[in-house]
Scaffold this motif. Sequence first.
Motif, PDB file in Angstrom:
ATOM      1  N   TYR A 146      -4.386  -4.261  -4.222  1.00 41.55           N
ATOM      2  CA  TYR A 146      -3.146  -3.527  -4.486  1.00 41.55           C
ATOM      3  C   TYR A 146      -2.017  -4.471  -4.885  1.00 41.55           C
ATOM      4  CZ  TYR A 146       0.905  -0.526  -3.889  1.00 41.55           C
ATOM      5  OH  TYR A 146       2.068   0.165  -4.107  1.00 41.55           O
ATOM      6  N   PHE A 147      -1.864  -5.557  -4.149  1.00 43.90           N
ATOM      7  CA  PHE A 147      -0.772  -6.490  -4.412  1.00 43.90           C
ATOM      8  C   PHE A 147      -0.846  -7.037  -5.838  1.00 43.90           C
ATOM      9  CE2 PHE A 147       0.597 -11.003  -4.408  1.00 43.90           C
ATOM     10  CZ  PHE A 147       1.957 -10.809  -4.221  1.00 43.90           C
ATOM     11  N   LEU A 148      -2.014  -7.526  -6.247  1.00 44.40           N
ATOM     12  CA  LEU A 148      -2.151  -8.103  -7.581  1.00 44.40           C
ATOM     13  C   LEU A 148      -2.014  -7.046  -8.671  1.00 44.40           C
ATOM     14  CD1 LEU A 148      -5.017 -10.689  -7.027  1.00 44.40           C
ATOM     15  CD2 LEU A 148      -2.563 -11.111  -7.177  1.00 44.40           C
ATOM     16  N   LYS A 149      -2.554  -5.855  -8.437  1.00 41.10           N
ATOM     17  CA  LYS A 149      -2.429  -4.778  -9.419  1.00 41.10           C
ATOM     18  C   LYS A 149      -0.972  -4.419  -9.655  1.00 41.10           C
ATOM     19  CE  LYS A 149      -6.907  -2.562  -8.570  1.00 41.10           C
ATOM     20  NZ  LYS A 149      -7.574  -1.386  -7.968  1.00 41.10           N
ATOM     21  N   ARG A 150      -0.204  -4.291  -8.564  1.00 38.46           N
ATOM     22  CA  ARG A 150       1.205  -3.932  -8.693  1.00 38.46           C
ATOM     23  C   ARG A 150       2.004  -5.051  -9.345  1.00 38.46           C
ATOM     24  NH1 ARG A 150       3.629  -0.084  -9.724  1.00 38.46           N
ATOM     25  NH2 ARG A 150       5.486  -0.406  -8.440  1.00 38.46           N
ATOM     26  N   CYS A 151       1.645  -6.302  -9.030  1.00 40.61           N
ATOM     27  CA  CYS A 151       2.322  -7.425  -9.686  1.00 40.61           C
ATOM     28  C   CYS A 151       2.112  -7.366 -11.192  1.00 40.61           C
ATOM     29  CB  CYS A 151       1.812  -8.752  -9.126  1.00 40.61           C
ATOM     30  SG  CYS A 151       2.490  -9.192  -7.500  1.00 40.61           S
ATOM     31  N   ARG A 152       0.881  -7.066 -11.609  1.00 40.39           N
ATOM     32  CA  ARG A 152       0.609  -6.960 -13.042  1.00 40.39           C
ATOM     33  C   ARG A 152       1.384  -5.803 -13.670  1.00 40.39           C
ATOM     34  NH1 ARG A 152      -4.768  -8.441 -11.440  1.00 40.39           N
ATOM     35  NH2 ARG A 152      -5.351  -6.239 -11.261  1.00 40.39           N
ATOM     36  N   GLU A 153       1.413  -4.679 -12.995  1.00 41.16           N
ATOM     37  CA  GLU A 153       2.123  -3.508 -13.507  1.00 41.16           C
ATOM     38  C   GLU A 153       3.614  -3.776 -13.666  1.00 41.16           C
ATOM     39  OE1 GLU A 153      -0.899  -0.244 -11.401  1.00 41.16           O
ATOM     40  OE2 GLU A 153       1.155  -0.503 -10.690  1.00 41.16           O
ATOM     41  N   LEU A 154       4.180  -4.548 -12.747  1.00 39.42           N
ATOM     42  CA  LEU A 154       5.611  -4.825 -12.744  1.00 39.42           C
ATOM     43  C   LEU A 154       5.968  -6.090 -13.529  1.00 39.42           C
ATOM     44  CD1 LEU A 154       6.288  -4.004  -8.977  1.00 39.42           C
ATOM     45  CD2 LEU A 154       6.903  -2.585 -10.943  1.00 39.42           C
ATOM     46  N   GLY A 155       4.978  -6.761 -14.078  1.00 41.46           N
ATOM     47  CA  GLY A 155       5.238  -7.990 -14.828  1.00 41.46           C
ATOM     48  C   GLY A 155       5.670  -9.143 -13.948  1.00 41.46           C
ATOM     49  N   ILE A 156       5.183  -9.160 -12.716  1.00 39.35           N
ATOM     50  CA  ILE A 156       5.552 -10.206 -11.762  1.00 39.35           C
ATOM     51  C   ILE A 156       4.435 -11.243 -11.693  1.00 39.35           C
ATOM     52  CG2 ILE A 156       5.954 -10.705  -9.319  1.00 39.35           C
ATOM     53  CD1 ILE A 156       7.167  -7.895  -9.079  1.00 39.35           C
ATOM     54  N   LYS A 157       4.786 -12.509 -11.770  1.00 41.42           N
ATOM     55  CA  LYS A 157       3.804 -13.572 -11.610  1.00 41.42           C
ATOM     56  C   LYS A 157       3.649 -13.877 -10.128  1.00 41.42           C
ATOM     57  CE  LYS A 157       2.464 -18.101 -13.387  1.00 41.42           C
ATOM     58  NZ  LYS A 157       2.811 -19.220 -14.289  1.00 41.42           N
ATOM     59  N   PRO A 158       2.484 -13.565  -9.557  1.00 47.53           N
ATOM     60  CA  PRO A 158       2.328 -13.740  -8.102  1.00 47.53           C
ATOM     61  C   PRO A 158       2.323 -15.210  -7.699  1.00 47.53           C
ATOM     62  CG  PRO A 158       0.233 -13.147  -9.107  1.00 47.53           C
ATOM     63  CD  PRO A 158       1.272 -13.021 -10.186  1.00 47.53           C
ATOM     64  N   HIS A 159       2.618 -15.437  -6.441  1.00 51.94           N
ATOM     65  CA  HIS A 159       2.604 -16.788  -5.890  1.00 51.94           C
ATOM     66  C   HIS A 159       1.279 -17.461  -6.253  1.00 51.94           C
ATOM     67  CE1 HIS A 159       2.602 -20.064  -2.993  1.00 51.94           C
ATOM     68  NE2 HIS A 159       3.859 -19.800  -2.704  1.00 51.94           N
ATOM     69  N   PRO A 160       1.335 -18.703  -6.778  1.00 46.41           N
ATOM     70  CA  PRO A 160       0.113 -19.343  -7.291  1.00 46.41           C
ATOM     71  C   PRO A 160      -0.805 -19.931  -6.225  1.00 46.41           C
ATOM     72  CG  PRO A 160       1.976 -20.810  -7.536  1.00 46.41           C
ATOM     73  CD  PRO A 160       2.535 -19.515  -7.018  1.00 46.41           C
ATOM     74  N   ALA A 161      -0.364 -19.989  -4.978  1.00 45.24           N
ATOM     75  CA  ALA A 161      -1.186 -20.642  -3.942  1.00 45.24           C
ATOM     76  C   ALA A 161      -1.284 -19.753  -2.710  1.00 45.24           C
ATOM     77  CB  ALA A 161      -0.587 -22.006  -3.588  1.00 45.24           C
ATOM     78  N   ARG A 162      -1.771 -18.540  -2.915  1.00 50.82           N
ATOM     79  CA  ARG A 162      -1.844 -17.568  -1.818  1.00 50.82           C
ATOM     80  C   ARG A 162      -3.030 -17.887  -0.896  1.00 50.82           C
ATOM     81  NH1 ARG A 162      -1.723 -15.141  -6.464  1.00 50.82           N
ATOM     82  NH2 ARG A 162      -3.889 -14.418  -6.287  1.00 50.82           N
ATOM     83  N   MET A 163      -2.821 -17.744   0.426  1.00 44.91           N
ATOM     84  CA  MET A 163      -3.928 -17.836   1.361  1.00 44.91           C
ATOM     85  C   MET A 163      -4.821 -16.610   1.191  1.00 44.91           C
ATOM     86  SD  MET A 163      -3.940 -18.013   5.557  1.00 44.91           S
ATOM     87  CE  MET A 163      -3.360 -19.714   5.649  1.00 44.91           C
ATOM     88  N   HIS A 164      -6.128 -16.812   1.246  1.00 52.28           N
ATOM     89  CA  HIS A 164      -7.047 -15.697   1.120  1.00 52.28           C
ATOM     90  C   HIS A 164      -6.892 -14.781   2.341  1.00 52.28           C
ATOM     91  CE1 HIS A 164     -10.756 -13.384   0.861  1.00 52.28           C
ATOM     92  NE2 HIS A 164     -10.915 -13.848  -0.372  1.00 52.28           N
TER      93      HIS A 164
END
Length: 323
Positions: free
Chosen positions: A238-256
């Motif tokens: 959900y987080f990555l999908k919404r980031c893509r929809e909103l044009g947001i570049k997610p944090h590049p070093a996320r903990m799994h």
Amino acid sequence: MERIYTTKKGELFLGNFTEVYSEYLKEHYENKIQLIITSPPFPLNNKKRYGNLTGEEYLKWFESFAPIFSSLLKENGSLVIEIGNVWEKNRPVQSLLHLEALMNLVRHPYANLRLIQEFIVYNPSRLPSPAQWVTVNRIRTIDSYTHVWWIAKSDFPKADNRKVLRPYSSSMKNLLKRKKYNSGKRPSEHYIGEKSFLKNNGGSIAHNFFEMKPLDEKREVRLPYNVLSFSNSSSNDYFLKRCRELGIKPHPARMHPGVAAFFIEFLTDENDLVLDPFAGSNTTGYVAEMLNRRWIACELKKEYVEQSKIRFEDPIFAQKEEV
């Protein structure tokens, strides 16, 4: 320091962690936190946009947190830190910086910390790095794992590996059905009793190695149940999908999220307090909320604080309330 948002279980602060500690945590949470879990900026030799320090500057910065972490943790609390490998600048030589950081942390004279166990998070899908030496000069192999250090104030921090069992292998499942196996003395000189492996414990004890994606798609990866659930659930997209929809570049070093889930369940009980001092997009808070733990998160960069709000819009929280 500014409290940006709260949830049913937690709160997130925008600001430098040392300021949040001195202005808020020191007064209210000394000796009250069960688990500090974080993936701090790695000690890279070239600065990244998410704010890492370099060299000796990093070592001093990292070591300064030892007495702070110790003062916040309960006597049976744990500190879990994920950190990557480091390479010397412009050289095909691995740096000792991350190891020096660990040594300085656990040997701090006023912190009383010790290394309990090291874990490895292996991701065969990581991009080739360091690129210069792997893909250009072709003289090194891909750096494909990170270290996770489990540190504590005592030799016996709260922990229960029965809460993080992994699925039995096919051979073990067959053994439990047959109710027999070859017992007796092994070449290692261990003696295996006739009934030693006949009890069904619901799964096998987890290893200190996380293979986040299989090298061979035909081979089953036996991660602990809770790591698998966070790895395979569509809710985690959900987080990555919404980031893509909103044009947001997610944090590049996320903990799994599966790794966070493993340690939160392994080292805490429901309603225990979890802290992430370098929260980024707040994977820790999200997972803690899912697992019914209280949490506190701190993040210096406003852009990551803002995108972390997306995690708590996940429809899975509404589904949990309906149940």
